[in-house]
Write a protein that holds these residues in place. Structure first.
Motif: not given
Length: 167
Positions: A86-91, A99-103, A106-110, A162-163
């Motif tokens: 899971p991407l969450a584990e890698a994160l 930074p907010p845009d990176v976060a 990452l949320d979108l990819h997860a 995402l919401e």
């Protein structure tokens, strides 16, 4: 090998050479593992080379190969009997205070990774591989209306995910 086969082989080699990074990136999105992604691409290339003589219309080489690559990626996931890491584990290993845009990225990819495979495939081919609906239809073997409805369903689920994550 006759001239037609030789030319088709040359076109395929050029196609693969130009897009090898795209193939790896797509396979990695499914596997979340560098070696597994390389293995998936290699398996897809082997199958494509064996079946290259059966490609009747070289202008469909892109969608033909993406179909093979997506199928190999899904086969890998089934064969492993588990979802990729899971991407969450890698994160979790990333530093806090991104930074907010990176976060958000990452949320979108997860959220994309959490989609069921048929929805995830349509999203990845449309937005990451920049394929048109007709190309996605060819690559996935479903009609164009099914591609559109799957994309709509995927986008709806991503929006909800995402919401919920931003609350």
């Amino acid at each position: 090998m006759n001239n037609t086969d030789s030319q088709l082989h040359s076109e395929f080699v050029q196609f693969v050479t130009e897009r090898q990074n795209d193939f790896y990136r797509l396979a990695f999105r499914y596997t979340h593992d560098q070696q597994a992604a390389l293995d998936v691409v290699q398996e897809a290339l082997e199958k494509a080379l064996r079946g290259l003589g059966g490609l009747r219309q070289p202008e469909y080489m892109k969608t033909w190969f993406y179909r093979i690559l997506v199928n190999e990626s899904l086969t890998y996931l089934r064969r492993c009997k588990k979802e990729a890491l899971p991407l969450a584990e890698a994160l979790e290993a990333l530093p806090a205070g991104l930074p907010p845009d990176v976060a958000q990225t990452l949320d979108l990819h997860a959220a994309i990774d959490a989609l069921e495979p048929k929805l995830k495939t349509v999203v990845m081919l449309r937005f990451f591989e920049d394929m048109k609906f007709a190309e996605i239809s060819e690559a996935t073997g479903v009609n164009i209306n099914t591609v559109k409805s799957r994309l709509s369903a995927a986008l709806r689920r991503l929006r909800l995910s995402l919401e919920e994550g931003s609350l």
